[in-house]
Design a protein around this motif. Structure first.
Motif, PDB file in Angstrom:
ATOM      1  N   LEU A 201       0.835  -1.197   0.000  1.00  9.64           N
ATOM      2  CA  LEU A 201       0.000   0.000   0.000  1.00  9.64           C
ATOM      3  C   LEU A 201       0.875   1.253   0.000  1.00  9.64           C
ATOM      4  N   ARG A 202       1.984   1.197   0.709  1.00  6.05           N
ATOM      5  CA  ARG A 202       2.885   2.343   0.733  1.00  6.05           C
ATOM      6  C   ARG A 202       3.427   2.637  -0.668  1.00  6.05           C
ATOM      7  N   ALA A 203       3.789   1.572  -1.395  1.00  8.26           N
ATOM      8  CA  ALA A 203       4.313   1.765  -2.751  1.00  8.26           C
ATOM      9  C   ALA A 203       3.261   2.383  -3.656  1.00  8.26           C
ATOM     10  N   TYR A 204       2.030   1.917  -3.541  1.00 11.52           N
ATOM     11  CA  TYR A 204       0.962   2.482  -4.389  1.00 11.52           C
ATOM     12  C   TYR A 204       0.609   3.899  -3.958  1.00 11.52           C
ATOM     13  N   ALA A 205       0.702   4.181  -2.660  1.00 11.65           N
ATOM     14  CA  ALA A 205       0.450   5.540  -2.197  1.00 11.65           C
ATOM     15  C   ALA A 205       1.489   6.499  -2.773  1.00 11.65           C
ATOM     16  N   GLU A 206       2.748   6.071  -2.814  1.00 16.13           N
ATOM     17  CA  GLU A 206       3.805   6.903  -3.385  1.00 16.13           C
ATOM     18  C   GLU A 206       3.592   7.094  -4.882  1.00 16.13           C
ATOM     19  N   ARG A 207       3.181   6.016  -5.571  1.00 14.32           N
ATOM     20  CA  ARG A 207       2.899   6.142  -7.008  1.00 14.32           C
ATOM     21  C   ARG A 207       1.762   7.135  -7.250  1.00 14.32           C
ATOM     22  N   GLY A 208       0.679   6.984  -6.455  1.00 15.01           N
ATOM     23  CA  GLY A 208      -0.469   7.872  -6.634  1.00 15.01           C
ATOM     24  C   GLY A 208      -0.112   9.322  -6.393  1.00 15.01           C
ATOM     25  N   ALA A 209       0.668   9.593  -5.334  1.00  9.98           N
ATOM     26  CA  ALA A 209       1.074  10.964  -5.040  1.00  9.98           C
ATOM     27  C   ALA A 209       1.962  11.518  -6.158  1.00  9.98           C
ATOM     28  N   GLU A 210       2.851  10.667  -6.679  1.00  9.72           N
ATOM     29  CA  GLU A 210       3.720  11.106  -7.776  1.00  9.72           C
ATOM     30  C   GLU A 210       2.905  11.426  -9.022  1.00  9.72           C
ATOM     31  N   LEU A 211       1.927  10.592  -9.330  1.00 12.06           N
ATOM     32  CA  LEU A 211       1.090  10.834 -10.506  1.00 12.06           C
ATOM     33  C   LEU A 211       0.239  12.083 -10.339  1.00 12.06           C
ATOM     34  N   ALA A 212      -0.285  12.292  -9.137  1.00 15.25           N
ATOM     35  CA  ALA A 212      -1.089  13.490  -8.895  1.00 15.25           C
ATOM     36  C   ALA A 212      -0.264  14.753  -9.136  1.00 15.25           C
ATOM     37  N   GLU A 213       0.996  14.731  -8.684  1.00 17.04           N
ATOM     38  CA  GLU A 213       1.868  15.896  -8.913  1.00 17.04           C
ATOM     39  C   GLU A 213       2.212  16.044 -10.383  1.00 17.04           C
ATOM     40  N   ARG A 214       2.522  14.909 -11.045  1.00 15.68           N
ATOM     41  CA  ARG A 214       2.893  14.956 -12.466  1.00 15.68           C
ATOM     42  C   ARG A 214       1.743  15.489 -13.316  1.00 15.68           C
ATOM     43  N   TRP A 215       0.525  15.039 -13.026  1.00 14.35           N
ATOM     44  CA  TRP A 215      -0.637  15.406 -13.833  1.00 14.35           C
ATOM     45  C   TRP A 215      -1.324  16.683 -13.356  1.00 14.35           C
TER      46      TRP A 215
END
Length: 465
Positions: A201-215
């Motif tokens: 879940l931590r890995a997916y949370a980091e991915r989601g936060a990164e995508l939110a910033e990128r997009w």
């Protein structure tokens, strides 16, 4: 009463085909299963499925997509007629067709054919797209990597700051326009878009936060299948995990489209992102449990008349609808004065037995006659609200008598469930159910949990506290 708000869906339509059959032998010329075909169904997929799901509940939905003159495009038009309004962009080539071969309900192979691309939406189509978006209260982009979103990207960018926009992305598709309210990649898409190790879940949370910033999106909701949905934001350290209300056993095909459509519909009606995601997770679970995109009831019956795409809450109408499509109606009953772990476990188990669960609850007067002075602890309206909020409960019915026998005679469930340590034939309702061939069953009940014990414990704590 204010009805559901109109919604626009923009994206790539596919034609999905399921060839169903049984397999009991291997081919003599290769180690491949031989499938004896028993049925063949076609239906809109991709943005077409998302639009049809969003239109349930009498919601006005306009679908902006690329269609051509080929047979697959015409099949999509026929299936969506009367459900959604089409705004067509010219399609260069043929509509993609995805064919699944299933044996015993399980996919063996998928065959993809076709693959046209949208042409320029100049002139009249361009004006129609702009008008469709302007008249909506929210927009869903169902991107399947076929570039419809690219063809109308300028229009999507223009509305992203004025209304909720949900973007269901694809690794080969377009990046969401800045300002999207929620972007909904699944786990595999999140991994493909943000390479790295880890399935936690931590890995997916980091991915989601990164995508939110990128997009530059307000939030990213990563769908994790049976684990639920992880709602993340750029820079936020603690995401919100929304698990499904129950384990949905069924064909998951189309669950992502259902989740995205339900999220966009909830936002159109004014829900907050957290509320929209919770509602969408529950709808996606119910969608999978009912058979997913392969459920023939989605296309063989008229669109639902439920407001807002909400589930049917009238117990008698719900029972009738489930029976009409060949489903199993499950009912259980009780006072439910203080909802505790024993109740929750019983209700979750009961829901897994059939296609809907209706809870029959004693009125205040009936409960007082059964339990004596000081009861109920919670009035009927509160008890109904708590029960109806559970994902395992589809509807609540009230009875005034000491037993639910009269109510059951009208409701006529296929299965009546009680929790306890007595035999099913000893249940007072068992004889009533025999009138229409219903079955009474007993489910295990958690020991040591009861409203009376909880109330007594609370009273003792008040005295000594």
């Amino acid at each position: 009463m204010i009805g559901p708000k109109p919604l626009a869906v923009v994206g790539d339509v596919l034609l999905d085909e399921d060839i169903e059959g049984v397999s009991t032998r291997l081919s003599p010329d290769a180690p491949a299963p031989v499938v004896d075909v028993t049925g063949d169904r076609i239906r809109p997929g991709g943005a077409g499925l998302a639009a049809a799901l969003a239109a349930r509940g009498d919601r006005e939905v306009v679908l902006v997509t690329a269609l051509g003159d080929d047979g697959a495009s015409e099949a999509v038009r026929r299936a969506l007629r009367g459900r959604v309004r089409l705004v067509e962009i010219p399609l260069v080539g043929t509509l993609p067709v995805k064919t699944r071969v299933l044996a015993g309900g399980r996919p063996l192979v998928r065959i993809d054919r076709g693959g046209g691309t949208p042409g320029e939406a100049d002139g009249e189509p361009d004006c129609a797209v702009r008008e469709a978006l302007a008249q909506s209260h929210a927009v869903l982009v169902a991107d399947y990597g076929r570039h419809t979103a690219r063809a109308v990207r300028a229009h999507l960018a223009a509305v992203a700051g004025r209304m909720p926009l949900v973007w269901d992305p694809h690794p080969r598709g377009e990046a969401p326009v800045p300002g999207a309210r929620i972007v909904t990649p699944n786990a595999a898409e999140a991994c493909a878009l943000t390479p790295g190790d880890g399935q936690s879940l931590r890995a997916y949370a980091e991915r989601g936060a990164e995508l939110a910033e990128r997009w530059r999106a307000a939030a990213v909701a990563v769908t994790l299948g049976e684990r639920g949905v992880l709602l993340t934001r750029a820079g936020a350290e603690t995401p919100m995990l929304v698990p499904p209300p129950y384990r949905a056993e069924g064909d998951p095909c189309g669950a992502g489209d259902c989740f995205a459509a339900a999220t966009a519909a909830a936002l159109a009606d004014g829900a907050l992102p957290e509320e929209a995601v919770q509602r969408a997770v529950a709808e996606a679970a119910a969608f999978v449990a009912a058979g997913g995109a392969a459920n023939p009831a989605l296309w063989e019956t008229a669109p639902s008349a439920l407001p807002g795409g909400a589930r049917e809450t009238d117990p008698f109408a719900l029972a009738r609808r489930v029976r009409e499509r060949g489903g199993t109606v499950v009912a259980t009953g009780g006072c439910f004065d203080l909802l505790h772990a024993g109740h929750v476990g019983l209700l979750e188990s009961a829901r897994r037995i059939g296609d809907c669960l209706i809870v029959c609850v004693n009125s205040d007067e009936s409960l007082a006659r059964r339990k004596g002075p000081g009861r109920p602890l919670n009035p009927l309206a509160d008890r109904i609200r708590v029960l109806a909020a559970l994902g395992s409960v589809d509807a609540v019915a009230v009875f005034e008598e000491d037993t639910p026998a009269a109510l059951l005679s009208t409701l006529r469930p296929d299965v009546w469930v009680k929790g306890g340590d007595y035999a099913a034939e000893d249940l007072p309702e068992a004889e009533v159910l025999r009138e229409w061939g219903g079955q009474a069953v007993v489910l295990p009940y958690l020991d040591g949990r009861s409203t009376t014990l909880l109330a007594r414990r609370a009273a003792q704590a008040a005295v000594h506290g």
